[in-house]
Enzyme design. Structure first.
Site, PDB file in Angstrom:
ATOM      1  N   TRP A 177       0.637  -1.214   0.181  1.00  0.00           N
ATOM      2  CA  TRP A 177      -0.033   0.040  -0.025  1.00  0.00           C
ATOM      3  C   TRP A 177       0.912   1.488   0.099  1.00  0.00           C
ATOM      4  O   TRP A 177       1.810   1.483   0.692  1.00  0.00           O
ATOM      5  CB  TRP A 177      -0.749   0.095   1.228  1.00  0.00           C
ATOM      6  N   TYR A 205      -0.684  -8.621   4.036  1.00  0.00           N
ATOM      7  CA  TYR A 205      -1.985  -8.897   4.130  1.00  0.00           C
ATOM      8  C   TYR A 205      -2.505 -10.136   3.265  1.00  0.00           C
ATOM      9  O   TYR A 205      -1.803 -10.512   2.202  1.00  0.00           O
ATOM     10  CB  TYR A 205      -2.890  -7.623   3.492  1.00  0.00           C
ATOM     11  N   HIS A 247      -1.025 -11.711   7.563  1.00  0.00           N
ATOM     12  CA  HIS A 247      -1.886 -10.629   8.265  1.00  0.00           C
ATOM     13  C   HIS A 247      -3.122 -11.080   7.892  1.00  0.00           C
ATOM     14  O   HIS A 247      -3.942 -10.094   6.859  1.00  0.00           O
ATOM     15  CB  HIS A 247      -1.361  -9.288   7.595  1.00  0.00           C
ATOM     16  N   GLU A 285      -4.705 -11.572  13.028  1.00  0.00           N
ATOM     17  CA  GLU A 285      -5.754 -11.105  14.087  1.00  0.00           C
ATOM     18  C   GLU A 285      -6.987 -12.218  13.765  1.00  0.00           C
ATOM     19  O   GLU A 285      -7.884 -11.795  12.874  1.00  0.00           O
ATOM     20  CB  GLU A 285      -6.389  -9.858  13.875  1.00  0.00           C
ATOM     21  N   GLU A 372       1.584  -6.145  17.704  1.00  0.00           N
ATOM     22  CA  GLU A 372       0.786  -4.935  17.040  1.00  0.00           C
ATOM     23  C   GLU A 372      -0.143  -4.116  18.137  1.00  0.00           C
ATOM     24  O   GLU A 372      -0.812  -4.886  19.240  1.00  0.00           O
ATOM     25  CB  GLU A 372      -0.156  -5.308  16.088  1.00  0.00           C
ATOM     26  N   TRP A 406       2.251  -0.070  15.737  1.00  0.00           N
ATOM     27  CA  TRP A 406       1.704   0.198  14.347  1.00  0.00           C
ATOM     28  C   TRP A 406       1.316   1.628  14.115  1.00  0.00           C
ATOM     29  O   TRP A 406       0.956   2.323  14.894  1.00  0.00           O
ATOM     30  CB  TRP A 406       0.080  -0.610  14.260  1.00  0.00           C
ATOM     31  N   LYS A 411      -0.481   7.592   6.510  1.00  0.00           N
ATOM     32  CA  LYS A 411      -1.674   7.269   6.320  1.00  0.00           C
ATOM     33  C   LYS A 411      -2.482   8.501   7.315  1.00  0.00           C
ATOM     34  O   LYS A 411      -1.827   8.465   8.514  1.00  0.00           O
ATOM     35  CB  LYS A 411      -2.130   5.931   6.638  1.00  0.00           C
ATOM     36  N   GLU A 413      -4.280   8.848   9.783  1.00  0.00           N
ATOM     37  CA  GLU A 413      -5.018   8.319  10.872  1.00  0.00           C
ATOM     38  C   GLU A 413      -4.178   8.336  12.130  1.00  0.00           C
ATOM     39  O   GLU A 413      -2.936   8.425  11.958  1.00  0.00           O
ATOM     40  CB  GLU A 413      -5.451   6.887  10.660  1.00  0.00           C
TER      41      GLU A 413
END
Length: 447
Positions: A177, A205, A247, A285, A372, A406, A411, A413
């Site tokens: 990404w 991922y 992931h 997860e 994480e 993490w 990004k 966020e």
């Protein structure tokens, strides 16, 4: 089968002498090997059958026989069919017709030209599709050089000398990404190392865009493999530890893509089997599933890794987005050597209730690795809860639990470590970091 009695089988393997002595006690005759391996059990010694208790049973004595179709072994009217039999310390397989098999695989065992199981040619659970790299060298004074191959001792992560250590570092964003992929470079990792970090986690991922298991996007598996290889190379050059993270997220149950996971970890563990700085996180997860399902998955993947990398640290995710580490103690994975269990938290969402799960797990002897976390809400956004973050920090450091923050991205966020306005991919100064980034940097620095 046509029975033609002849002299015993004369292959080199079968005619080697079995060094030992027949002895007798109150229960009967037994055979004692001279090499210190004890008594013969459940095998033929020079044609005499020694049962599971180690005593000769005359009625089952046998001999090698031969006809135009091949060799077999017979005791009275009985001969083994679809069965492994140990004869004079060599193990043979007899097919459905009773004939000895040669030069082929039987399941994961290979029998040679003499019909003997050759342990050195055991078939792999999953055949790797890559080549194995040579053992790397690590720079002097680096964590990987000083600590060597990590181990699990009790609930602690320890170095090759058995001393407790703590991995601390950052996780990449999704490796494909744009917000994070360009930070996967040697100078970027070097900057993180300058903060005091000794570990990098690679978020590979599985089902999202750019995921390893999707075929609806334009991202090729070869591109992902190249990014992983580059990242491991950068970490290795710096003497940092690196976690290859499968992931899973939207897929929830790790068994959803277990076929792909089996091949992935066969390839990764074979390629990096000689790298003492590589760890494997086999399911990020798990969610909307139970521990029994996760354990079943782990019990499938761990043996595959162990065939290629016998002692690397393996991290196993836990249900409810890797929060339920307290469930493990009652039913741990089958192969527990150097296995740790994963806990994730986001401080604004996860407070005393999740901290108590960590305490319970450690109390019950479960080794935990926080692979994480962030100090905001669980969706990666929202406000920072410094009080909860401080409580987590105290609990983690007091128990010397390893932790990975993490994420190494810009990004827009709260959990991103780099400001969205920053376009730099290395050399980040405090002014380039978000509040989360500055907090994590200080934590790693021990402040």
């Amino acid at each position: 089968m046509l029975m033609i009695w002849v002299l015993p089988f004369r292959s080199e393997a079968a005619t080697k002498s079995v060094a030992g002595t027949w002895k007798k006690d109150s229960k009967g005759w037994y055979y004692q090997f001279k090499d210190g391996s004890g008594k013969a059990k459940s095998e033929y010694i020079k044609g005499r059958w020694v049962n599971a208790k180690g005593y000769w049973e005359k009625k089952w004595d046998g001999k090698w026989c031969h006809n135009a179709k091949g060799w077999w072994f017979q005791a009275g009217s009985w001969y083994p069919k679809k069965k492994w039999v140990t004869i004079d310390r060599k193990t043979y397989y007899f097919n459905a017709s009773g004939y000895m098999v040669t030069n082929q695989w039987i399941g994961r065992r290979y029998v040679n030209k003499d019909g003997v199981w050759t342990k050195t040619r055991a078939g792999k659970l999953v055949e790797p599709k890559t080549s194995q790299l040579k053992k790397p060298t690590y720079p002097a004074g680096s964590p990987a050089k000083k600590w060597g191959a990590l181990q699990v001792k009790g609930t602690k992560l320890v170095n090759s000398a058995g001393t407790a250590v703590q991995l601390k570092g950052v996780s990449t964003f999704g490796i494909i990404w744009d917000e994070g992929r360009y930070n996967i470079n040697l100078d970027g990792f070097k900057t993180v190392k300058s903060w005091g970090a000794n570990a990098i986690r690679l978020a590979v991922y599985t089902e999202e865009y750019g995921g390893y298991c999707v075929d609806w996007d334009s991202v090729k598996t070869s591109e992902l493999n190249k990014t992983i290889a580059n990242a491991v190379s950068y970490a290795t050059k710096l003497g940092m530890y690196v976690i290859i993270d499968w992931h899973i997220l939207n897929d929830g149950n790790p068994n959803t893509h277990i076929k792909e996971a089996k091949q992935f970890f066969a390839d990764m563990s074979y390629k990096y089997g000689k790298y003492t700085n590589v760890l494997y996180e086999i399911c990020n997860e798990p969610n909307n599933t139970d521990w029994a399902s996760v354990k079943s998955y782990a019990d499938t993947i761990i043996p595959i890794i162990r065939e290629n990398d016998s002692d690397a640290i393996i991290l196993v995710g836990t249900p409810t987005w890797s929060q339920d580490v307290d469930l493990v103690a009652k039913n741990p994975v089958k192969k527990t050597k150097n296995v740790m269990y994963v806990l994730h938290f986001y401080a604004s969402t996860h407070g005393d209730n999740i901290r108590s799960k960590l305490k319970t797990a450690l109390k019950n002897g479960t080794p935990v690795f926080v692979s994480e976390f962030s100090i905001c809400a669980a969706d990666g956004n929202g406000s920072i809860d410094y009080t909860s973050a401080a409580a987590w920090k105290k609990l983690i450091n007091s128990n010397k639990v390893s932790y990975i923050g993490w994420s190494l991205s810009n990004k827009n966020e709260t959990s991103a470590l780099i400001k969205n306005s920053c376009s730099k991919h290395s050399g980040w100064k405090d002014s380039d970091l978000t509040e989360t980034g500055k907090y994590l940097k200080k934590w790693i620095q021990g402040k």
